[in-house]
Design a protein around this motif. Structure first.
Motif, PDB file in Angstrom:
ATOM      1  N   ILE A 188       0.874  -1.179   0.000  1.00 53.74           N
ATOM      2  CA  ILE A 188       0.000   0.000   0.000  1.00 53.74           C
ATOM      3  C   ILE A 188       0.902   1.217   0.000  1.00 53.74           C
ATOM      4  O   ILE A 188       1.693   1.425   0.930  1.00 53.74           O
ATOM      5  CB  ILE A 188      -0.925   0.016   1.222  1.00 53.74           C
ATOM      6  N   THR A 189       0.819   1.996  -1.069  1.00 55.30           N
ATOM      7  CA  THR A 189       1.728   3.122  -1.261  1.00 55.30           C
ATOM      8  C   THR A 189       0.980   4.327  -1.796  1.00 55.30           C
ATOM      9  O   THR A 189      -0.108   4.197  -2.371  1.00 55.30           O
ATOM     10  CB  THR A 189       2.855   2.732  -2.237  1.00 55.30           C
ATOM     11  N   LYS A 190       1.570   5.496  -1.622  1.00 57.04           N
ATOM     12  CA  LYS A 190       0.998   6.733  -2.164  1.00 57.04           C
ATOM     13  C   LYS A 190       1.270   6.879  -3.660  1.00 57.04           C
ATOM     14  O   LYS A 190       0.729   7.761  -4.303  1.00 57.04           O
ATOM     15  CB  LYS A 190       1.580   7.940  -1.423  1.00 57.04           C
ATOM     16  N   GLY A 215      -9.278   1.515   8.048  1.00 58.87           N
ATOM     17  CA  GLY A 215     -10.286   1.394   9.091  1.00 58.87           C
ATOM     18  C   GLY A 215     -10.401   2.635   9.954  1.00 58.87           C
ATOM     19  O   GLY A 215     -11.453   2.906  10.545  1.00 58.87           O
ATOM     20  N   TYR A 216      -9.324   3.400  10.055  1.00 58.98           N
ATOM     21  CA  TYR A 216      -9.336   4.602  10.897  1.00 58.98           C
ATOM     22  C   TYR A 216      -9.644   5.853  10.080  1.00 58.98           C
ATOM     23  O   TYR A 216     -10.510   6.647  10.434  1.00 58.98           O
ATOM     24  CB  TYR A 216      -7.990   4.756  11.591  1.00 58.98           C
ATOM     25  N   SER A 217      -8.944   6.006   8.942  1.00 55.52           N
ATOM     26  CA  SER A 217      -9.098   7.227   8.143  1.00 55.52           C
ATOM     27  C   SER A 217     -10.244   7.142   7.144  1.00 55.52           C
ATOM     28  O   SER A 217     -10.684   8.164   6.613  1.00 55.52           O
ATOM     29  CB  SER A 217      -7.801   7.501   7.377  1.00 55.52           C
ATOM     30  N   ASN A 218     -10.716   5.896   6.853  1.00 54.73           N
ATOM     31  CA  ASN A 218     -11.724   5.661   5.811  1.00 54.73           C
ATOM     32  C   ASN A 218     -11.242   6.071   4.421  1.00 54.73           C
ATOM     33  O   ASN A 218     -12.026   6.156   3.482  1.00 54.73           O
ATOM     34  CB  ASN A 218     -13.042   6.382   6.124  1.00 54.73           C
ATOM     35  N   GLU A 219      -9.944   6.296   4.303  1.00 55.89           N
ATOM     36  CA  GLU A 219      -9.366   6.665   3.012  1.00 55.89           C
ATOM     37  C   GLU A 219      -9.200   5.414   2.165  1.00 55.89           C
ATOM     38  O   GLU A 219      -8.826   4.360   2.651  1.00 55.89           O
ATOM     39  CB  GLU A 219      -8.010   7.344   3.229  1.00 55.89           C
TER      40      GLU A 219
END
Length: 268
Positions: A188-190, A215-219
């Motif tokens: 998982i990378t930008k 799960g935290y950012s919903n991004e």
């Protein structure tokens, strides 16, 4: 082939040096030493109920291949019974060489859809009825086997048999998976597009995307999945760190890869 290789390891290395194997083969060796009955006959007879278990629990083709393998092992022990030992006296060498040979033979059989010993089938059946895993039950059942072995070969023979069995189990694992093996990278990378293009250009490997959500950012992210040869692992890590040092990476061992374009490429 696996049955005859295993028979050679038993008759040319282990048995002449009072070292046994695990499982049903180990019990057959004890029976041979106590009764004088042909080892091949004992191996064939003692494995009959386990072949039935394999047929019921795993399938018809597995049972058929196991019959062929066990029959080959039984015949091989008869044919090779009077062969001269290739090692005598050196207990360390006996356990290592004997474990490697029988592990290679058993692994070859398992890799091609059969088995040479019924104790694994029994462990699979018991694991469905008892609160223990298959590997735990295999270990427990073989502890019982080596206790029986100690009554014939003594404690030293039982310990050497356990060491040979452990080495054989590791060789079986290698033969089943292969020496080169493969790795799955999940990244998982930008910079997913750049990462995929660089992997394709430098390693010649394709990749797939999976849409995932934090799960935290919903991004939402595009998770990259790529399967490579084990020899390419260091180069893959170098590429990932070069493009995105903060990338989230998971690496898995892969037992077998088929289809697609999975071939060795030059690393440059």
């Amino acid at each position: 082939m696996g049955g005859f290789i295993t028979a050679y390891g038993l008759e040319a290395v282990l048995i002449p040096n009072n070292v046994s194997d695990g499982g049903i083969t180990g019990l057959s060796i004890v029976g041979f030493e106590l009764t004088g009955l042909p080892l091949g006959l004992l191996i064939a007879v003692l494995n009959i109920p386990f072949i039935f278990l394999g047929y019921k629990q795993i399938g018809k083709s597995f049972a058929i291949y196991s019959v062929i393998g066990i029959a080959s092992l039984a015949v091989g022990t008869v044919v090779l019974h009077h062969i001269s030992p290739i090692i005598e006296g050196d207990t360390l060498l006996v356990t290592v060489v004997g474990g490697i040979i029988i592990g290679f033979g058993m692994g070859l059989a398992l890799r091609n859809g059969g088995a040479l010993d019924g104790i694994d089938m029994l462990a699979v059946l018991l694991s469905r009825k008892l609160p223990f895993g298959t590997s735990d039950l295999i270990l427990f059942l073989n502890m019982f086997v080596f206790i029986v072995v100690s009554t014939v070969f003594g404690l030293q023979g039982a310990f050497l048999s356990a060491i040979a069995y452990y080495i054989a189990s590791k060789v079986i694992h290698i033969v089943e998976e292969g020496l080169s093996g493969a790795k799955t990278f999940k990244i998982i990378t930008k910079h997913p597009e750049t990462m995929v293009e660089t992997i394709r250009d430098r390693l010649g490997r394709g990749a797939t995307y999976n849409l995932v959500q934090g799960g935290y950012s919903n991004e939402q992210f595009r998770e990259i999945t790529c399967v490579i040869n084990r020899l390419e692992e260091s180069k893959m890590k170098e590429i990932i760190y070069e493009i995105d040092p903060s990338a989230f990476v998971m690496v898995y061992d892969v037992a077998e890869v088929r289809g697609g374009n999975f071939k060795k490429h030059d690393i440059h």
